[in-house]
Design an enzyme around this catalytic site. Structure first.
Site, mmCIF file in Angstrom:
data_model
loop_
_atom_site.group_PDB
_atom_site.id
_atom_site.type_symbol
_atom_site.label_atom_id
_atom_site.label_comp_id
_atom_site.label_asym_id
_atom_site.label_seq_id
_atom_site.Cartn_x
_atom_site.Cartn_y
_atom_site.Cartn_z
ATOM 1 N N ASP A 65 0.812 -0.968 -0.104
ATOM 2 C CA ASP A 65 0.062 0.099 -0.180
ATOM 3 C C ASP A 65 0.844 1.219 -0.166
ATOM 4 O O ASP A 65 1.934 1.260 -0.588
ATOM 5 C CB ASP A 65 -0.953 0.024 1.201
ATOM 6 C CG ASP A 65 -2.408 0.649 0.802
ATOM 7 O OD1 ASP A 65 -2.401 2.032 0.671
ATOM 8 O OD2 ASP A 65 -3.391 -0.353 0.790
ATOM 9 N N HIS A 279 -4.228 5.941 3.399
ATOM 10 C CA HIS A 279 -4.795 4.820 2.745
ATOM 11 C C HIS A 279 -4.430 3.426 3.489
ATOM 12 O O HIS A 279 -5.125 2.751 3.762
ATOM 13 C CB HIS A 279 -4.472 4.957 1.362
ATOM 14 C CG HIS A 279 -5.143 3.658 0.568
ATOM 15 N ND1 HIS A 279 -4.751 2.675 0.389
ATOM 16 C CD2 HIS A 279 -6.641 4.038 -0.024
ATOM 17 C CE1 HIS A 279 -5.694 2.071 -0.433
ATOM 18 N NE2 HIS A 279 -6.848 2.813 -0.789
ATOM 19 N N SER A 449 -10.921 -0.681 -1.875
ATOM 20 C CA SER A 449 -9.795 -0.628 -1.078
ATOM 21 C C SER A 449 -9.966 -1.007 0.298
ATOM 22 O O SER A 449 -9.343 -1.519 1.021
ATOM 23 C CB SER A 449 -9.186 0.571 -0.958
ATOM 24 O OG SER A 449 -8.343 0.882 -2.134
#
Length: 532
Positions: A65, A279, A449
């Site tokens: 990621d 994220h 995601s």
């Protein structure tokens, strides 16, 4: 009313779900469609009814990621620590080729501790290379007809997107500059940093300049535009035009590798958080945030360690980095790899395919987000893909995940989610999931995601409590035990709900027609374990 039941069952169970359409219920992705009337993955019920008193084994889940805040309060004790590495001594203690890889590795970092933050899109990189070869030529003049056709497609997509953002900039930037100047004038006149609409209504400007300033700022406020939104849109324009869609931008010198050498593996640094870990930290929390500390939120899999692999910038990831991250995860003990990223082109897909085959040979499960383009990916790719280049065969150790929402309405599927009856395997909660973000904070985010780590977390539960199960067995169990949406219609992502094509049956959006469920998966795992 929605009818739910495990795919493997002969009869679907009837569950009456709450139709909540405004705000996501707290902890909804962990809740149960029967006992809570919320279509989560039944994590809480599984712990309560199936796992109490059982002892799990630890499972390492690699998260490829943007980076992860390893100091987050809710991830303490949940971050993988390389047992063979001594932190900060500048040596490769375990001899794996990576110096000070204490929590994982940063494949987009440099030897001097620098980081790649922004990068171009893959379409931009292809445009730059192919433009130099084919611009001004006809198909008859092209040495490689397939590559020439690719250039025509890439050129059309790139120039259209670049033109769109340039038009946005022409329209927005003058307002942005006027707004910034007007706000500064009002701050000075009012003697305060934060200005409200009430302040503007009570303010009596004494000059034409201040009257104009009040008008500009008042226009923004009455149209529900606040400072944060205006700054965010300005940053989007800057990001797309200066970085993502700029053929002349190339940050790869920061990494310091020979990018043309696709077999090169040992580059980057051990600083796994990077400059923007929001994220990745959110993804990690969904999988593994502590369930025993009464903080923030509860992840799915308690007996987990997160291996941090930074390979995704603000832009498109590069195939070389993804292939190396997969190999690192496999070689250092990960049993599951979460991949919440994707892109439209993959010029070195063969390199990634080779790494995927390597993971399959070592028994490692790959979980990939289907993408957020509201498209049928049976008819278009969201790379990386489970189908191997130039072959009809697909990776057997791969799960492709779409995003579902809560409640019983037609909005049960995330309106952004990609789908595909052949390509997408399962859906999982991916709308308004509350999870960890850097600085020991929390926020809600949506996307496939978020759905992928839900599946990774459930897969980790199976491996933790039934460690004898192989990656392919876990994949099959998750698919067979997925909960079906058997009645009613849902909005088809990318289509107007009122149109002829606007709605469909949920079972048509994936090859299982189901949502992953920890409770049923663990029940099926127990049956299978007894048979072995």
């Amino acid at each position: 009313m929605l009818l739910w039941g495990p795919v493997e069952a002969q009869r679907a169970r009837n569950f009456v779900l709450h139709d909540t359409t405004s705000q996501a219920p707290h902890n909804w992705f962990n809740l149960d469609p029967e006992t809570d009337r919320i279509p989560g993955v039944s994590t809480e019920r599984a712990y309560r009814e199936l796992l109490s008193g059982k002892t799990p084994t630890e499972v390492i889940v690699a998260v490829i990621d943007s980076g992860i805040d390893v100091e987050h309060e809710d991830l303490q004790g949940r971050i993988w620590v390389n047992p063979g590495e001594i932190a900060g001594n500048g040596l490769d203690d375990d001899g794996n080729g990576y110096v000070d890889d204490v929590h994982g590795w940063n494949f987009i970092g440099g030897p001097n501790g620098e980081h790649v933050d922004f990068d171009t899109y893959e379409v931009t990189r292809l445009y730059k290379v192919l433009h130099a070869k084919y611009e001004g030529k006809t198909v008859a003049q092209a040495d490689n007809k397939h590559e020439f056709a690719l250039y025509q497609k890439v050129k059309e997509e790139f120039e259209a997107e670049r033109e769109q953002w340039e038009s946005q900039a022409v329209a927005f930037r003058p307002f942005y500059e006027q707004y910034a100047a007007a706000r500064s004038q009002l701050q000075a006149a009012l003697g305060k940093e934060e200005i409200t609409l009430q302040d503007l209504e009570q303010f009596d400007p004494q000059t034409d300049e201040l009257k104009l300033a009040r008008g500009i700022v008042g226009f923004a406020y009455t149209n529900d535009l606040d400072d944060a939104q205006i700054e965010e849109f300005h940053s989007y324009i800057t990001r797309f035009l200066d970085y993502n869609l700029n053929p002349n931008f190339d940050p790869r010198h920061i990494v310091g590798d020979d990018y043309s050498n696709k077999q090169e593996r040992f580059y980057g640094n051990g600083l796994v958080e990077g400059p923007d870990a929001e994220h990745g930290t959110h993804v990690a929390g969904i999988i593994a945030a502590r369930r025993d500390n009464a903080l923030g939120m509860a992840g799915i899999a308690a007996p987990v360690k997160i291996m941090v692999l930074r390979a995704v910038p603000n832009g498109d990831e590069r195939d070389k980095d993804i292939a190396n991250a997969i190999r690192y995860a496999v070689d250092n003990g990960a049993r599951i790899i979460n991949m919440s990223f994707g892109k439209a082109y993959s010029p070195d897909k063969a390199l990634v395919d080779e790494a995927v085959r390597y993971a399959a040979a070592k028994g490692v499960l790959l979980v990939h987000a289907a993408g957020n383009d509201s498209k049928n990916i049976d008819q278009g790719d969201n790379f990386p893909t489970k189908r191997f280049l130039g072959s009809k065969k697909s990776a057997e150790n791969w799960l492709e995940v779409g995003a579902s929402a809560w409640g019983s309405g037609t909005t049960f599927v995330g309106d952004f989610s990609n789908y595909g009856r052949k390509t997408v395997d399962v859906f999982a909660p991916g709308v308004d999931l509350y999870s960890t973000v850097p600085g020991s904070e929390y926020r809600s985010m949506s996307g496939t995601s978020m759905a992928a780590p839900v599946v990774s977390g459930v897969a980790a539960l199976l491996m933790a409590y039934y460690p004898e199960l192989s990656a392919s067995q876990v994949k099959d169990i998750l698919k067979q035990s997925a909960v079906r949406y058997t009645k009613g219609r849902v909005n088809l992502p990318g289509e107007e709900p009122e149109s002829k094509r606007g709605q469909t049956r949920f079972k048509k959006l994936s090859n299982t027609g189901g949502v992953v469920n920890a409770y049923y998966a663990l029940q099926l795992a127990q049956k299978q374990s007894k048979r072995q």
